[in-house]
Design a protein around this motif. Structure first.
Motif, mmCIF file in Angstrom:
data_model
loop_
_atom_site.group_PDB
_atom_site.id
_atom_site.type_symbol
_atom_site.label_atom_id
_atom_site.label_comp_id
_atom_site.label_asym_id
_atom_site.label_seq_id
_atom_site.Cartn_x
_atom_site.Cartn_y
_atom_site.Cartn_z
ATOM 1 N N ASP A 70 12.335 10.614 2.080
ATOM 2 C CA ASP A 70 13.196 9.521 2.012
ATOM 3 C C ASP A 70 12.238 8.296 1.982
ATOM 4 N N PHE A 71 12.853 7.159 2.231
ATOM 5 C CA PHE A 71 11.910 5.855 1.807
ATOM 6 C C PHE A 71 10.936 5.819 2.870
ATOM 7 N N GLN A 72 11.372 6.084 4.248
ATOM 8 C CA GLN A 72 10.242 5.838 5.290
ATOM 9 C C GLN A 72 9.129 6.743 4.957
ATOM 10 N N GLU A 73 9.436 8.183 4.633
ATOM 11 C CA GLU A 73 8.437 9.074 4.386
ATOM 12 C C GLU A 73 7.567 8.753 3.335
ATOM 13 N N PHE A 74 8.116 8.080 2.184
ATOM 14 C CA PHE A 74 7.230 7.814 0.919
ATOM 15 C C PHE A 74 6.372 6.384 1.241
ATOM 16 N N VAL A 75 7.016 5.747 2.391
ATOM 17 C CA VAL A 75 6.097 4.602 2.655
ATOM 18 C C VAL A 75 4.972 4.851 3.301
ATOM 19 N N GLY A 76 4.778 6.266 4.003
ATOM 20 C CA GLY A 76 3.793 6.654 4.681
ATOM 21 C C GLY A 76 2.553 7.158 3.892
ATOM 22 N N LEU A 77 3.000 7.615 2.424
ATOM 23 C CA LEU A 77 1.947 7.962 1.527
ATOM 24 C C LEU A 77 1.397 6.689 0.998
ATOM 25 N N VAL A 78 2.016 5.611 0.841
ATOM 26 C CA VAL A 78 1.688 4.352 0.131
ATOM 27 C C VAL A 78 0.932 3.677 1.122
ATOM 28 N N ALA A 79 1.314 3.563 2.349
ATOM 29 C CA ALA A 79 0.249 3.103 3.443
ATOM 30 C C ALA A 79 -0.997 3.799 3.420
ATOM 31 N N ALA A 80 -1.058 5.099 3.536
ATOM 32 C CA ALA A 80 -2.329 5.826 3.463
ATOM 33 C C ALA A 80 -3.137 5.835 2.462
ATOM 34 N N LEU A 81 -2.555 5.751 1.284
ATOM 35 C CA LEU A 81 -3.135 5.332 -0.067
ATOM 36 C C LEU A 81 -3.975 3.956 0.031
ATOM 37 N N THR A 82 -3.054 2.972 0.418
ATOM 38 C CA THR A 82 -3.671 1.470 0.695
ATOM 39 C C THR A 82 -4.725 1.601 1.439
ATOM 40 N N VAL A 83 -4.412 2.175 2.508
ATOM 41 C CA VAL A 83 -5.818 2.187 3.885
ATOM 42 C C VAL A 83 -6.868 2.882 3.143
ATOM 43 N N ALA A 84 -7.112 3.957 2.382
ATOM 44 C CA ALA A 84 -7.956 4.588 1.780
ATOM 45 C C ALA A 84 -8.516 3.672 0.672
ATOM 46 N N CYS A 85 -7.841 3.026 -0.124
ATOM 47 C CA CYS A 85 -8.448 2.091 -1.309
ATOM 48 C C CYS A 85 -9.118 0.788 -0.414
ATOM 49 N N ASN A 86 -8.616 0.394 0.544
ATOM 50 C CA ASN A 86 -9.057 -0.632 1.398
ATOM 51 C C ASN A 86 -10.687 -0.245 1.785
ATOM 52 N N GLU A 87 -10.622 1.098 2.588
ATOM 53 C CA GLU A 87 -11.876 1.476 2.815
ATOM 54 C C GLU A 87 -12.922 1.670 1.925
ATOM 55 N N PHE A 88 -12.437 2.109 0.683
ATOM 56 C CA PHE A 88 -13.266 2.444 -0.500
ATOM 57 C C PHE A 88 -13.874 1.045 -0.844
ATOM 58 N N PHE A 89 -13.060 -0.009 -0.907
ATOM 59 C CA PHE A 89 -13.732 -1.396 -1.490
ATOM 60 C C PHE A 89 -14.629 -1.824 -0.426
ATOM 61 N N MET A 90 -14.314 -1.814 1.016
ATOM 62 C CA MET A 90 -15.107 -2.214 2.060
ATOM 63 C C MET A 90 -16.604 -1.621 1.873
ATOM 64 N N ASP A 91 -16.493 -0.327 1.486
ATOM 65 C CA ASP A 91 -17.595 0.295 1.606
ATOM 66 C C ASP A 91 -18.779 0.009 0.372
ATOM 67 N N LEU A 92 -17.888 -0.169 -0.858
ATOM 68 C CA LEU A 92 -18.419 -0.751 -1.745
ATOM 69 C C LEU A 92 -19.161 -2.139 -1.648
ATOM 70 N N ASP A 93 -18.490 -2.698 -0.990
ATOM 71 C CA ASP A 93 -19.099 -4.409 -0.471
ATOM 72 C C ASP A 93 -20.110 -4.297 0.443
ATOM 73 N N LYS A 94 -19.978 -3.317 0.999
ATOM 74 C CA LYS A 94 -21.227 -3.129 2.125
ATOM 75 C C LYS A 94 -22.261 -2.603 1.522
ATOM 76 N N CYS A 95 -22.233 -1.865 0.588
ATOM 77 C CA CYS A 95 -23.505 -1.349 -0.305
ATOM 78 C C CYS A 95 -24.009 -2.381 -1.299
ATOM 79 N N GLY A 96 -23.148 -3.206 -1.589
ATOM 80 C CA GLY A 96 -23.759 -4.244 -2.171
ATOM 81 C C GLY A 96 -24.385 -5.297 -1.644
ATOM 82 N N ASN A 97 -23.964 -5.421 -0.279
ATOM 83 C CA ASN A 97 -24.606 -6.765 0.342
ATOM 84 C C ASN A 97 -25.884 -6.342 1.156
ATOM 85 N N LYS A 98 -26.395 -5.105 0.939
ATOM 86 C CA LYS A 98 -27.589 -4.474 1.538
ATOM 87 C C LYS A 98 -28.779 -4.862 1.135
#
Length: 99
Positions: free
Chosen positions: A71-99
């Motif tokens: 259902d929609f609520q279960e689907f939103v869980g997938l989108v939220a998890a992917l969004t968090v993973a993408c955010n963490e990926f870009f934060m890690d990239l940013d940290k690597c670029g600023n060292k």
């Protein structure tokens, strides 16, 4: 793509209903509808969206109430998890670029 949160919410709802209801209830995704959504909308974020085993695993993980549908609520869980993973990926990239 939307430039604001309200637009992103509308887009999320629109995407869900673009794929739901083709095989049954318009308020849920069947396994085939979920597979079509994953292949069309999220293929670059998921490994093997064409693989039946991957789709089956995602379906099991999303289907909280074990009714064989997403259902929609279960689907939103997938989108939220992917969004968090993408955010963490870009934060890690940013940290690597600023060292």
């Amino acid at each position: 793509m939307s430039a604001n949160l309200k637009g992103a919410m509308v887009d999320l709802i629109d995407v869900f209903y673009k794929y739901s209801g083709k095989e049954g209830d318009k308020y849920t995704l069947t396994k085939l509808e979920l597979k079509n959504l994953l292949q069309s909308e999220l293929a670059e974020f998921l490994e093997g969206p064409n693989d039946a085993h991957v789709v089956e695993k995602i379906m099991r993980e999303l289907d909280d109430n074990k009714d064989g549908l997403v259902d929609f609520q279960e689907f939103v869980g997938l989108v939220a998890a992917l969004t968090v993973a993408c955010n963490e990926f870009f934060m890690d990239l940013d940290k690597c670029g600023n060292k």
